[in-house]
Design a protein around this motif. Sequence first.
Motif, PDB file in Angstrom:
ATOM      1  N   GLY A 855       0.813  -1.205   0.000  1.00 23.23           N
ATOM      2  CA  GLY A 855       0.000   0.000   0.000  1.00 23.23           C
ATOM      3  C   GLY A 855       0.847   1.256   0.000  1.00 23.23           C
ATOM      4  O   GLY A 855       2.060   1.222   0.204  1.00 23.23           O
ATOM      5  N   THR A 856       0.174   2.370  -0.223  1.00 22.99           N
ATOM      6  CA  THR A 856       0.831   3.674  -0.303  1.00 22.99           C
ATOM      7  C   THR A 856       0.568   4.474   0.962  1.00 22.99           C
ATOM      8  O   THR A 856      -0.579   4.562   1.416  1.00 22.99           O
ATOM      9  N   THR A 857       1.631   5.044   1.511  1.00 20.28           N
ATOM     10  CA  THR A 857       1.503   5.984   2.614  1.00 20.28           C
ATOM     11  C   THR A 857       1.688   7.393   2.066  1.00 20.28           C
ATOM     12  O   THR A 857       2.716   7.686   1.435  1.00 20.28           O
ATOM     13  N   THR A 858       0.705   8.234   2.283  1.00 22.43           N
ATOM     14  CA  THR A 858       0.811   9.646   1.884  1.00 22.43           C
ATOM     15  C   THR A 858       0.933  10.465   3.163  1.00 22.43           C
ATOM     16  O   THR A 858       0.012  10.468   3.990  1.00 22.43           O
ATOM     17  N   THR A 859       2.063  11.118   3.319  1.00 19.47           N
ATOM     18  CA  THR A 859       2.341  11.867   4.552  1.00 19.47           C
ATOM     19  C   THR A 859       2.178  13.358   4.302  1.00 19.47           C
ATOM     20  O   THR A 859       2.829  13.923   3.416  1.00 19.47           O
ATOM     21  N   VAL A 860       1.297  13.967   5.069  1.00 17.69           N
ATOM     22  CA  VAL A 860       1.116  15.420   5.038  1.00 17.69           C
ATOM     23  C   VAL A 860       1.742  15.990   6.296  1.00 17.69           C
ATOM     24  O   VAL A 860       1.488  15.512   7.402  1.00 17.69           O
ATOM     25  N   ARG A 861       2.575  17.001   6.107  1.00 18.83           N
ATOM     26  CA  ARG A 861       3.228  17.652   7.252  1.00 18.83           C
ATOM     27  C   ARG A 861       2.915  19.145   7.209  1.00 18.83           C
ATOM     28  O   ARG A 861       3.084  19.795   6.170  1.00 18.83           O
ATOM     29  N   LEU A 862       2.484  19.655   8.327  1.00 16.73           N
ATOM     30  CA  LEU A 862       2.219  21.083   8.454  1.00 16.73           C
ATOM     31  C   LEU A 862       3.429  21.762   9.083  1.00 16.73           C
ATOM     32  O   LEU A 862       4.020  21.249  10.035  1.00 16.73           O
ATOM     33  N   SER A 863       3.788  22.903   8.556  1.00 21.21           N
ATOM     34  CA  SER A 863       4.962  23.653   9.035  1.00 21.21           C
ATOM     35  C   SER A 863       4.541  24.561  10.178  1.00 21.21           C
ATOM     36  O   SER A 863       3.647  25.392  10.015  1.00 21.21           O
TER      37      SER A 863
END
Length: 1003
Positions: A855-863
């Motif tokens: 599977g695919t992990t999509t990582t969103v990071r907020l600054s």
Amino acid sequence: MHNDRTITEARLKRVLDERIRPAVYPESVPLDVTVWHAPGEPVPVAEGLAAGRTPIRVGEMWGPAWGTSWFTVTGTVPDAWAGRTVEALLDLGFDEKMPGFQCEGLVYRPDGSPVKGLNPCNQWVRIGERVRGGEPVCLHVEASSNPVILDYHPFLPTELGDRQTADDAPRYRLARMDLAVFDRTVWELVQDLEVLDGLMAELSADAPRRWEILRAVERALDAVDLQDVGGTAGRAREELAGVLAAPAHASAHRISAVGHAHIDSAWLWPLRETVRKVARTTSNMTALLEDEPDFVYAMSQAQQFAWIKEHRPEVYARVKKAVAEGRFVPVGGMWVESDTNMPGSEALARQFVHGKRFFLEEFGIETEEVWLPDTFGYSAALPQLVKLAGAKWFLTQKISWSRTNTFPHHTFWWEGLDGSRVFTHFPPIDTYNAQLSGQEVAHAVRNFREKGGATRSLAPTGWGDGGGGTTREMLARARRLADLEGSARVVFEKPSAFFEKARAEYEHAPVWVGELYLELHRATLTSQARTKQGNRRSEHLLHEGELWAATAAVRAGFRYPYEQLDRLWKTVLLHQFHDILPGTSIAWVHRETAATYAAVAAELEGIVGEALAALAGDGPGTVVFNAAPHGRGGVPALGAAPEAPAADRATTMEAREGGGFVLDNGLLTVAVDGRGLVVSVYDRQTGREAVAPGAAANLLQLHPDFPNMWDAWDVDHFYRNTVTDLTDVESLEPAGADAVRVVRAFGSSRVGQRIVLAAGAQRLDVETEVDWHETEKFLKLAFPLDVHTDRVAAETQFGHLHRPTHTNTSWDAAKFEACAHRFVHLQEPGWGVALVNDSTYGYDVTRSVRPGDTGTTTTVRLSLLRAPRFPDPRTDQGVHRFRHALVPGATVGDAVREGHRINLPERRVAGGAEVAPLVALDGDAVVVSAVKLADDGSGDVVVRMYEALGGRARTRLTAGFALRRAAVCDLLERPVGEAAVEDGGVPLDMRPFEIVTLRLARG
């Protein structure tokens, strides 16, 4: 022949530097100089002129950082100079390599009327063209000892960026205070030689034209008697007349030069200093317009006109006269040259409303061009706003700064979110401070990418950043380059004249769709978190202030605060300037900005409180007011009702084996492990897990952050090479029945978080408090998600845009840090996740495939925070608070709703009334961005709305009052068409991301 060329060029340089340029002023006498050093902040002109003076000599030091000194120079024109041109040469200690970034002055006559500004490249003041001899000379100079903050190599931390931390040592040495004879013929010879030298250097070594110029220059240098330059300069010019008269080729590129002085409304100087920079520059430019009949000067930023109107009315009178004559041209149509990534929807619209209205009211001018040469990227919402503001053209230069990809066009159609297009130009001269040098002009010709389809470009000409403007030398170059073989043709003209001609000749201009992303200065989305939070909070308070004041005015006879709201909007718009909101100004600017936002919030809370009290009425209960869209589809709730009972199902909490806790509210089940990290967010309605297998969300990550250049502006891609996951726990414990609190320490900093699963909420709230004391570090908050998608939706003004999660191309890879307003949304068909925030803008997204292709992990990071040391050495030090929420199972409509919710919390007011919405909309796709009373005081209700989901929408606006008539308006509330009124409402069919402004006349 090569040797001949090298010898001649070396000869020309030395003769110009050591003989000809000094001979421009062949005779001089010293002026007497006295000075008064103003204590503290600048004083009014009358006070500065009247203050006592003490003598000061050339060579003495003056001026502590941010000080003001009033010099008076006096003398008498020698009788022997009768019939000659005389100028005063006033050198405050300038460094000619740094115009706009150091000391400057404004010259006054004894009666207090302004003459012109002084800066490193403009040190002369004309005394008389054919003097009689014996004339007395008396001039006053208001001199600012602004310290040099910017030293490009390297950027060094400095305490000079705030008067509270700067030392009081004098910084400048008075260099020259003379009366001098100005030799026009020698000056013209200098201009001839400089233009020909610049052109010659840009022609190929084997071009016959280069050798024609070279031989003419040799003859001219032979003709100059170095012991009598003034007496032989005319003879030297005759030797150059032939090569200067040779006409340009018929196919020569055409450059429209526009006098210009890009003045940052704040940057390496405080706002108060910009007021004086504008006064100096406009004094210079109005004086130059009087001397040069072919000169045209353009100035943007209504705020800067308003400043001189308020603070320098004598200068403003000259500006108004020049504007009326048509040669001092207001451009831009915005209150300031704002950032366009981070201002909210209404704020960006109001930049045009207040800017355009100022120019209309003051000058009767409908500005048609949007002028943003130096902003750090351009929102995809802009084309529609430009059209709705009544403008036609767009200009910037900044995209030429991109470091990865070369933008493919200079003249093109720019298509925005909704399909609106605006005719756009990027000057190929690649500077907004053009001097019309041979190198610049030749670069513009070589660089222009629309060759064959178009023949002309624009050149903003004059010293900028810190101001100064166009010089007489630049105009002299333009005269020589108007029709000169080997060069582009150069002519000064209005921007509108350029755009009309460019549009007429370009039948099939290329099209660029979407945002104009600047591949540089990405850290401006994070630097100075307090400034960004103040902006976000101010925008939402203004929304509430207008909504509730309008509702109370219609419902309860409340006095609508027109003037107060107008002033507050202008204050907020000013602080969206592209070096304030992006966090790239000195400490002084951001210190004042924080105080300003606090004052704005206090005033707006007062307006809101008074309006809500008028609406709530008397009674023993509590009325809940909600200014945010609500309901699963984002239906606007623009009224209020008595407080509803609490949700039936409470959140439960259980200790987790191995440490940590499990929270459950019947909609979500959330697992927090012993490290205080979120390892599961299970959507019980769909059976989907939001957190990627084996990963942990709500993960704080720390990176080193030392970009190659531009500390507060840039984050370079290599920052990701080193990362520290902040997993050590100081404490982890329940915080009430629905929350867990975790505390961590790292470096010199501490962070505390509340992880909250509220009863009945389809979201996980995260409240973060950071006591930040790091240096050159970058703090991120990561959410690795079990979502397979090749794009994310990021909210922008009046909609959202999609950006890739992959790096297939260099264009994709360059967007490793981008802007989102209140939400980022990811989805697979049938299921999505939203991440919403209350005050951050920067984010990044990456994707990875889990081991075994599972599977695919999509990582969103907020600054969250940075810690650059230039230009503010203590950027972001101290306590910061952020709120975020993860919303599993979210549609884009849910993301819109939750993004509003976290920024517009409910308000509870004592009372017993039930307040019906002032306006209501059917459907779930259209969102209201503003409800207000019309600015003209008519009492009409103005509603601005937009389609938020990116599709077609049919809605009906229902007015909560007797509706007599409705009109579709532009942003300035001017009707552009009738709207049908049916049964007290207005039916609307809207395009994807379309903005509609309705003006509703009450019955």
